[in-house]
Design a protein around this motif. Structure first.
Motif, PDB file in Angstrom:
ATOM      1  N   VAL A 118       0.834  -1.200   0.000  1.00  0.00           N
ATOM      2  CA  VAL A 118       0.000   0.000   0.000  1.00  0.00           C
ATOM      3  C   VAL A 118       0.872   1.254   0.000  1.00  0.00           C
ATOM      4  CG1 VAL A 118      -1.701   1.307   1.333  1.00  0.00           C
ATOM      5  CG2 VAL A 118      -1.913  -1.180   1.135  1.00  0.00           C
ATOM      6  N   LEU A 119       1.910   1.250   0.821  1.00  0.00           N
ATOM      7  CA  LEU A 119       2.773   2.427   0.934  1.00  0.00           C
ATOM      8  C   LEU A 119       3.570   2.670  -0.348  1.00  0.00           C
ATOM      9  CD1 LEU A 119       3.985   1.946   4.603  1.00  0.00           C
ATOM     10  CD2 LEU A 119       2.264   3.551   3.759  1.00  0.00           C
ATOM     11  N   ILE A 120       3.912   1.615  -1.066  1.00  0.00           N
ATOM     12  CA  ILE A 120       4.597   1.780  -2.353  1.00  0.00           C
ATOM     13  C   ILE A 120       3.672   2.488  -3.353  1.00  0.00           C
ATOM     14  CG2 ILE A 120       5.411   0.491  -4.383  1.00  0.00           C
ATOM     15  CD1 ILE A 120       6.702  -1.507  -2.445  1.00  0.00           C
ATOM     16  N   LYS A 121       2.376   2.216  -3.271  1.00  0.00           N
ATOM     17  CA  LYS A 121       1.414   2.831  -4.185  1.00  0.00           C
ATOM     18  C   LYS A 121       1.028   4.248  -3.777  1.00  0.00           C
ATOM     19  CE  LYS A 121      -2.056   0.298  -5.631  1.00  0.00           C
ATOM     20  NZ  LYS A 121      -3.209  -0.645  -5.599  1.00  0.00           N
ATOM     21  N   SER A 122       1.271   4.610  -2.532  1.00  0.00           N
ATOM     22  CA  SER A 122       0.849   5.920  -2.017  1.00  0.00           C
ATOM     23  C   SER A 122       1.709   7.045  -2.580  1.00  0.00           C
ATOM     24  CB  SER A 122       0.938   5.924  -0.483  1.00  0.00           C
ATOM     25  OG  SER A 122       0.695   7.213   0.033  1.00  0.00           O
ATOM     26  N   ASN A 123       1.059   8.024  -3.183  1.00  0.00           N
ATOM     27  CA  ASN A 123       1.779   9.185  -3.707  1.00  0.00           C
ATOM     28  C   ASN A 123       2.267  10.101  -2.592  1.00  0.00           C
ATOM     29  OD1 ASN A 123       1.549   8.630  -6.522  1.00  0.00           O
ATOM     30  ND2 ASN A 123      -0.594   9.261  -6.437  1.00  0.00           N
ATOM     31  N   LYS A 124       1.528  10.136  -1.495  1.00  0.00           N
ATOM     32  CA  LYS A 124       1.935  10.976  -0.360  1.00  0.00           C
ATOM     33  C   LYS A 124       1.486  10.309   0.932  1.00  0.00           C
ATOM     34  CE  LYS A 124       1.925  15.453  -0.582  1.00  0.00           C
ATOM     35  NZ  LYS A 124       1.524  16.884  -0.632  1.00  0.00           N
ATOM     36  N   THR A 125       2.448  10.097   1.826  1.00  0.00           N
ATOM     37  CA  THR A 125       2.176   9.545   3.146  1.00  0.00           C
ATOM     38  C   THR A 125       2.605  10.564   4.188  1.00  0.00           C
ATOM     39  OG1 THR A 125       2.516   7.267   2.393  1.00  0.00           O
ATOM     40  CG2 THR A 125       2.692   7.670   4.760  1.00  0.00           C
ATOM     41  N   VAL A 126       1.705  10.879   5.100  1.00  0.00           N
ATOM     42  CA  VAL A 126       1.981  11.878   6.136  1.00  0.00           C
ATOM     43  C   VAL A 126       1.958  11.216   7.504  1.00  0.00           C
ATOM     44  CG1 VAL A 126       1.205  14.025   7.220  1.00  0.00           C
ATOM     45  CG2 VAL A 126       1.004  13.745   4.737  1.00  0.00           C
ATOM     46  N   LEU A 127       2.990  11.467   8.296  1.00  0.00           N
ATOM     47  CA  LEU A 127       3.069  10.951   9.660  1.00  0.00           C
ATOM     48  C   LEU A 127       2.787  12.089  10.632  1.00  0.00           C
ATOM     49  CD1 LEU A 127       4.785   9.006   7.840  1.00  0.00           C
ATOM     50  CD2 LEU A 127       6.192   8.565   9.839  1.00  0.00           C
ATOM     51  N   ILE A 128       1.870  11.861  11.569  1.00  0.00           N
ATOM     52  CA  ILE A 128       1.575  12.870  12.580  1.00  0.00           C
ATOM     53  C   ILE A 128       1.922  12.307  13.954  1.00  0.00           C
ATOM     54  CG2 ILE A 128      -0.212  13.957  11.175  1.00  0.00           C
ATOM     55  CD1 ILE A 128      -2.326  12.588  12.873  1.00  0.00           C
ATOM     56  N   PRO A 129       2.378  13.155  14.880  1.00  0.00           N
ATOM     57  CA  PRO A 129       2.874  12.657  16.169  1.00  0.00           C
ATOM     58  C   PRO A 129       1.793  12.342  17.188  1.00  0.00           C
ATOM     59  CG  PRO A 129       3.090  15.029  16.069  1.00  0.00           C
ATOM     60  CD  PRO A 129       2.577  14.605  14.713  1.00  0.00           C
ATOM     61  N   SER A 130       0.551  12.736  16.920  1.00  0.00           N
ATOM     62  CA  SER A 130      -0.517  12.569  17.907  1.00  0.00           C
ATOM     63  C   SER A 130      -0.705  11.103  18.279  1.00  0.00           C
ATOM     64  CB  SER A 130      -1.829  13.129  17.343  1.00  0.00           C
ATOM     65  OG  SER A 130      -1.665  14.453  16.904  1.00  0.00           O
ATOM     66  N   ILE A 131      -0.730  10.824  19.590  1.00  0.00           N
ATOM     67  CA  ILE A 131      -0.904   9.460  20.078  1.00  0.00           C
ATOM     68  C   ILE A 131      -2.410   9.180  20.144  1.00  0.00           C
ATOM     69  CG2 ILE A 131      -0.329   7.800  21.887  1.00  0.00           C
ATOM     70  CD1 ILE A 131       2.081   9.015  20.471  1.00  0.00           C
ATOM     71  N   PHE A 132      -2.952   8.715  19.022  1.00  0.00           N
ATOM     72  CA  PHE A 132      -4.391   8.491  18.907  1.00  0.00           C
ATOM     73  C   PHE A 132      -4.782   7.022  19.072  1.00  0.00           C
ATOM     74  CE2 PHE A 132      -4.915  12.443  16.031  1.00  0.00           C
ATOM     75  CZ  PHE A 132      -5.220  13.232  17.129  1.00  0.00           C
ATOM     76  N   TYR A 133      -3.880   6.111  18.713  1.00  0.00           N
ATOM     77  CA  TYR A 133      -4.227   4.693  18.728  1.00  0.00           C
ATOM     78  C   TYR A 133      -3.669   4.063  19.999  1.00  0.00           C
ATOM     79  CZ  TYR A 133      -5.343   0.074  16.879  1.00  0.00           C
ATOM     80  OH  TYR A 133      -5.892  -1.172  16.703  1.00  0.00           O
ATOM     81  N   HIS A 134      -4.539   3.358  20.720  1.00  0.00           N
ATOM     82  CA  HIS A 134      -4.176   2.787  22.013  1.00  0.00           C
ATOM     83  C   HIS A 134      -4.251   1.262  21.918  1.00  0.00           C
ATOM     84  CE1 HIS A 134      -4.416   6.894  23.425  1.00  0.00           C
ATOM     85  NE2 HIS A 134      -5.592   6.964  22.828  1.00  0.00           N
ATOM     86  N   TYR A 135      -3.070   0.671  21.943  1.00  0.00           N
ATOM     87  CA  TYR A 135      -2.891  -0.759  21.680  1.00  0.00           C
ATOM     88  C   TYR A 135      -2.920  -1.514  23.000  1.00  0.00           C
ATOM     89  CZ  TYR A 135      -0.480  -4.880  19.656  1.00  0.00           C
ATOM     90  OH  TYR A 135      -0.124  -6.137  19.231  1.00  0.00           O
ATOM     91  N   ASN A 136      -3.860  -2.422  23.152  1.00  0.00           N
ATOM     92  CA  ASN A 136      -4.070  -3.125  24.407  1.00  0.00           C
ATOM     93  C   ASN A 136      -3.300  -4.442  24.404  1.00  0.00           C
ATOM     94  OD1 ASN A 136      -5.019  -4.286  26.748  1.00  0.00           O
ATOM     95  ND2 ASN A 136      -7.085  -4.671  25.969  1.00  0.00           N
ATOM     96  N   ILE A 137      -2.201  -4.500  25.138  1.00  0.00           N
ATOM     97  CA  ILE A 137      -1.401  -5.730  25.126  1.00  0.00           C
ATOM     98  C   ILE A 137      -1.906  -6.765  26.118  1.00  0.00           C
ATOM     99  CG2 ILE A 137       0.665  -4.471  24.450  1.00  0.00           C
ATOM    100  CD1 ILE A 137       1.695  -5.133  27.333  1.00  0.00           C
ATOM    101  N   HIS A 138      -2.816  -6.383  27.020  1.00  0.00           N
ATOM    102  CA  HIS A 138      -3.307  -7.348  28.010  1.00  0.00           C
ATOM    103  C   HIS A 138      -3.957  -8.544  27.333  1.00  0.00           C
ATOM    104  CE1 HIS A 138      -2.315  -5.270  31.618  1.00  0.00           C
ATOM    105  NE2 HIS A 138      -3.036  -4.208  31.327  1.00  0.00           N
ATOM    106  N   SER A 139      -4.677  -8.282  26.244  1.00  0.00           N
ATOM    107  CA  SER A 139      -5.445  -9.358  25.627  1.00  0.00           C
ATOM    108  C   SER A 139      -4.771  -9.929  24.390  1.00  0.00           C
ATOM    109  CB  SER A 139      -6.839  -8.846  25.244  1.00  0.00           C
ATOM    110  OG  SER A 139      -6.720  -7.730  24.387  1.00  0.00           O
ATOM    111  N   LYS A 140      -3.549  -9.454  24.070  1.00  0.00           N
ATOM    112  CA  LYS A 140      -2.851  -9.993  22.905  1.00  0.00           C
ATOM    113  C   LYS A 140      -2.275 -11.366  23.228  1.00  0.00           C
ATOM    114  CE  LYS A 140      -3.435  -6.139  20.652  1.00  0.00           C
ATOM    115  NZ  LYS A 140      -4.381  -6.034  19.547  1.00  0.00           N
ATOM    116  N   ASP A 141      -2.256 -12.227  22.228  1.00  0.00           N
ATOM    117  CA  ASP A 141      -1.673 -13.538  22.466  1.00  0.00           C
ATOM    118  C   ASP A 141      -0.158 -13.476  22.340  1.00  0.00           C
ATOM    119  OD1 ASP A 141      -1.040 -13.588  19.764  1.00  0.00           O
ATOM    120  OD2 ASP A 141      -2.765 -14.810  19.205  1.00  0.00           O
ATOM    121  N   SER A 142       0.471 -14.621  22.417  1.00  0.00           N
ATOM    122  CA  SER A 142       1.926 -14.655  22.491  1.00  0.00           C
ATOM    123  C   SER A 142       2.621 -14.332  21.180  1.00  0.00           C
ATOM    124  CB  SER A 142       2.384 -16.037  22.971  1.00  0.00           C
ATOM    125  OG  SER A 142       1.932 -17.035  22.083  1.00  0.00           O
ATOM    126  N   ILE A 143       1.856 -14.130  20.115  1.00  0.00           N
ATOM    127  CA  ILE A 143       2.481 -13.741  18.851  1.00  0.00           C
ATOM    128  C   ILE A 143       3.243 -12.434  19.031  1.00  0.00           C
ATOM    129  CG2 ILE A 143       1.981 -12.866  16.528  1.00  0.00           C
ATOM    130  CD1 ILE A 143      -0.182 -14.939  16.273  1.00  0.00           C
TER     131      ILE A 143
END
Length: 288
Positions: free
Chosen positions: A185-210
């Motif tokens: 997807v990123l290879i096809k993207s003409n413009k990718t923008v990264l923003i510093p805002s911490i918006f996504y909250h990843y819950n490791i309590h319920s993640k499996d051992s992968i």
């Protein structure tokens, strides 16, 4: 601009409400919320149906037999109708202003992909390395991805133009499907923008051992995904060979450490893991 928020759900009865509520509470309202219940054997399906009624059918719930994560994500993409899509795992949550902020970035910069920062709930906050908004060229984007730091190898946390997904699917029956897919997807993207805002909250309590304890039986999938990523990136930009080699070496060391940690010294498995190489490298060896 319509946004499709896509949620794969499997046996997540204890976390699905927090995820759904965070999506419902978005300050941006031109969204569709599609959830595929991937043959859950707990109460996930029942709760999703209850939430759909409670929230006046703002959710579109699709129940399937157990397909696995890759096929579930492919189904979500097929069912989506938005101009942009945003994946969120069923045990994670996003801040209320996430979609509105990212849409504003799209409108201002004409970006095909916008990536936000994330933290990890349950341990010390591991935050995105981006300290200010950046709009790197495609080569820099792929360098970031190969480092897996300021741009992570995950489907989530990215607002992606829907048309970029045309002719791209997650590999069915494989683990580490994100590594084998997101770079396309990123290879096809003409413009990718990264923003510093911490918006996504990843819950490791319920993640499996992968995530935090790699099992020997999935390590070959990991290295196969890395080899696919390496081959495609090198085909796009051969000058990234040094970064690709570093990525492969880093992941082989992770695999080796995981085998030693579990005291699994299966020689056949070790050979299988370490034979994975990008096709470009294999062709070079043959020519030499």
């Amino acid at each position: 601009m319509k946004i499709s928020i896509l949620i794969p759900a499997f046996n997540c009865q204890d976390t699905i409400y927090s995820c759904i509520r965070s999506v419902i509470k978005q300050t941006y309202h031109n969204i569709e919320i599609v959830v595929v219940n991937d043959g859950s054997t707990d109460n996930t399906g029942m709760r999703l149906d209850q939430y759909a009624k409670h929230y006046n059918n703002q959710l579109r719930i699709i129940h399937t037999k157990h397909l696995g994560l890759s096929e579930t994500r492919n189904r979500l993409l097929y069912e989506s109708s938005g101009d942009y899509v945003f994946f969120i795992d069923a045990d994670d949550w996003i801040s209320p202003e996430t979609i509105e902020t990212m849409v504003k970035v799209v409108n201002k910069t004409k970006a095909d992909v916008v990536v936000c920062g994330n933290d990890m709930q349950g341990v010390f906050g591991i935050k995105n390395c981006v300290v200010s908004q950046s709009c790197p060229n495609r080569r820099e984007v792929l360098k970031y991805l190969l480092r897996d730091r300021s741009l992570r190898n995950y489907a989530w946390g990215k607002l992606i133009k829907r048309e970029l997904w045309n002719n791209i699917e997650f590999p069915v029956g494989k683990v580490f499907e994100d590594i084998a897919t997101i770079h396309k997807v990123l290879i096809k993207s003409n413009k990718t923008v990264l923003i510093p805002s911490i918006f996504y909250h990843y819950n490791i309590h319920s993640k499996d051992s992968i995530t935090y304890g790699l099992k020997p039986e999935i390590l070959s999938d990991m290295m196969e995904a890395c080899a696919i990523q390496a081959s495609n990136i090198l085909e796009f930009d051969p000058t990234l060979e040094y970064e690709v080699k570093k990525m492969l070496f880093r992941n082989k060391m992770i695999a080796l450490f995981s085998l030693f940690r579990t005291l699994d010294f299966d020689g056949k498995l070790i050979k299988k893991i370490y034979r994975y190489q990008p096709s470009v490298f294999v062709n070079k060896i043959k020519m030499n």
